[in-house]
Each structure stands twice: as C-alpha cells, then as structure tokens.
Design a protein around this motif. Structure first.
Motif, PDB file in Angstrom:
ATOM      1  N   GLU A   9       5.371  -8.457  73.175  1.00  0.00           N
ATOM      2  CA  GLU A   9       6.387  -7.452  72.841  1.00  0.00           C
ATOM      3  C   GLU A   9       6.459  -7.185  71.346  1.00  0.00           C
ATOM      4  N   PHE A  10       7.017  -6.021  71.027  1.00  0.00           N
ATOM      5  CA  PHE A  10       7.315  -5.654  69.645  1.00  0.00           C
ATOM      6  C   PHE A  10       8.824  -5.702  69.477  1.00  0.00           C
ATOM      7  N   ILE A  11       9.280  -6.208  68.351  1.00  0.00           N
ATOM      8  CA  ILE A  11      10.707  -6.330  68.071  1.00  0.00           C
ATOM      9  C   ILE A  11      11.001  -5.492  66.828  1.00  0.00           C
ATOM     10  N   LEU A  12      11.817  -4.450  66.995  1.00  0.00           N
ATOM     11  CA  LEU A  12      12.198  -3.578  65.893  1.00  0.00           C
ATOM     12  C   LEU A  12      13.656  -3.873  65.556  1.00  0.00           C
ATOM     13  N   SER A  13      13.895  -4.361  64.358  1.00  0.00           N
ATOM     14  CA  SER A  13      15.248  -4.711  63.922  1.00  0.00           C
ATOM     15  C   SER A  13      15.678  -3.723  62.834  1.00  0.00           C
ATOM     16  N   SER A  51       4.617  -4.718  74.815  1.00  0.00           N
ATOM     17  CA  SER A  51       3.409  -4.350  74.066  1.00  0.00           C
ATOM     18  C   SER A  51       2.621  -3.232  74.749  1.00  0.00           C
ATOM     19  N   GLU A  52       2.594  -3.233  76.070  1.00  0.00           N
ATOM     20  CA  GLU A  52       1.841  -2.184  76.774  1.00  0.00           C
ATOM     21  C   GLU A  52       2.528  -0.814  76.702  1.00  0.00           C
ATOM     22  N   ARG A  53       3.791  -0.765  76.288  1.00  0.00           N
ATOM     23  CA  ARG A  53       4.532   0.500  76.168  1.00  0.00           C
ATOM     24  C   ARG A  53       4.641   0.978  74.721  1.00  0.00           C
ATOM     25  N   MET A  54       4.196   0.178  73.758  1.00  0.00           N
ATOM     26  CA  MET A  54       4.373   0.523  72.352  1.00  0.00           C
ATOM     27  C   MET A  54       3.646   1.809  71.970  1.00  0.00           C
ATOM     28  N   SER A  55       2.454   2.017  72.487  1.00  0.00           N
ATOM     29  CA  SER A  55       1.719   3.253  72.185  1.00  0.00           C
ATOM     30  C   SER A  55       2.501   4.476  72.636  1.00  0.00           C
ATOM     31  N   ASP A  56       3.104   4.397  73.823  1.00  0.00           N
ATOM     32  CA  ASP A  56       3.936   5.511  74.317  1.00  0.00           C
ATOM     33  C   ASP A  56       5.156   5.709  73.420  1.00  0.00           C
ATOM     34  N   PHE A  57       5.752   4.621  72.986  1.00  0.00           N
ATOM     35  CA  PHE A  57       6.926   4.668  72.116  1.00  0.00           C
ATOM     36  C   PHE A  57       6.584   5.377  70.807  1.00  0.00           C
ATOM     37  N   VAL A  58       5.465   4.998  70.208  1.00  0.00           N
ATOM     38  CA  VAL A  58       5.027   5.610  68.949  1.00  0.00           C
ATOM     39  C   VAL A  58       4.716   7.094  69.164  1.00  0.00           C
ATOM     40  N   LYS A  59       4.071   7.433  70.267  1.00  0.00           N
ATOM     41  CA  LYS A  59       3.731   8.828  70.557  1.00  0.00           C
ATOM     42  C   LYS A  59       4.991   9.682  70.675  1.00  0.00           C
ATOM     43  N   VAL A  60       6.002   9.178  71.362  1.00  0.00           N
ATOM     44  CA  VAL A  60       7.256   9.917  71.507  1.00  0.00           C
ATOM     45  C   VAL A  60       7.894  10.147  70.137  1.00  0.00           C
ATOM     46  N   LEU A  61       7.886   9.128  69.295  1.00  0.00           N
ATOM     47  CA  LEU A  61       8.441   9.281  67.946  1.00  0.00           C
ATOM     48  C   LEU A  61       7.653  10.309  67.139  1.00  0.00           C
ATOM     49  N   GLN A  62       6.322  10.248  67.210  1.00  0.00           N
ATOM     50  CA  GLN A  62       5.488  11.200  66.475  1.00  0.00           C
ATOM     51  C   GLN A  62       5.713  12.632  66.975  1.00  0.00           C
ATOM     52  N   ASP A  63       5.795  12.813  68.294  1.00  0.00           N
ATOM     53  CA  ASP A  63       6.043  14.145  68.856  1.00  0.00           C
ATOM     54  C   ASP A  63       7.371  14.705  68.376  1.00  0.00           C
TER      55      ASP A  63
END
Length: 76
Positions: A9-13, A51-63
């Motif tokens: 997982e990624f942890i964003l604080s 971790s397997e969803r982080m790429s989708d998370f980043v893509k949504v933010l970039q969009d």
C-alpha cells in the motif's frame, strides 16, 4: 504532504502547519523567527491506497488537474 509505501500500500499523509505570529518591527520579527527550533506540523488526513490501485489514483488526479488547467486558461 508525505508519501510512504509498504509492500502492499501507499500511505499519503497531509499536514497542516500553523506558523507562529510575530509582532513588532520587522527586525524584531526576523530575530524571533531565527530563534525558532521547530514548527509543529499536525497530520490532518491520511489516505491509504492499495498498491495495485495507485496507478489509477494518479491517473484520476492527473486527469482532473488537466481539466482544471484547461478551464482555468479559458477563463483568462
């Protein structure tokens, strides 16, 4: 913001910093600021992303950033 990761997982604080208020003449304010040893940052939110969803998370933010920039430039 602090980003950490583990194997799964990624942890964003997200932190909030409340700088101290200095009163008085500019020189006095600068002296007080120079004497500070630290400023407290309080964690106000923490988001954990698999971790397997982080790429989708980043893509949504970039969009969304791209849409914001397009809309913002059209308003100028």
């Amino acid at each position: 913001m602090v980003v950490q990761h583990t194997e799964h997982e990624f942890i964003l604080s997200f932190f909030e910093v409340r700088p101290p208020i200095f009163l008085g003449p500019d020189e006095e304010q600068k002296e007080k600021a120079a004497q500070l040893k630290s400023i407290k940052a309080e964690c106000v939110a923490r988001v954990i992303v698999a971790s397997e969803r982080m790429s989708d998370f980043v893509k949504v933010l970039q969009d969304n950033l791209s849409k914001y920039k397009t809309k913002s430039s059209q308003q100028e």
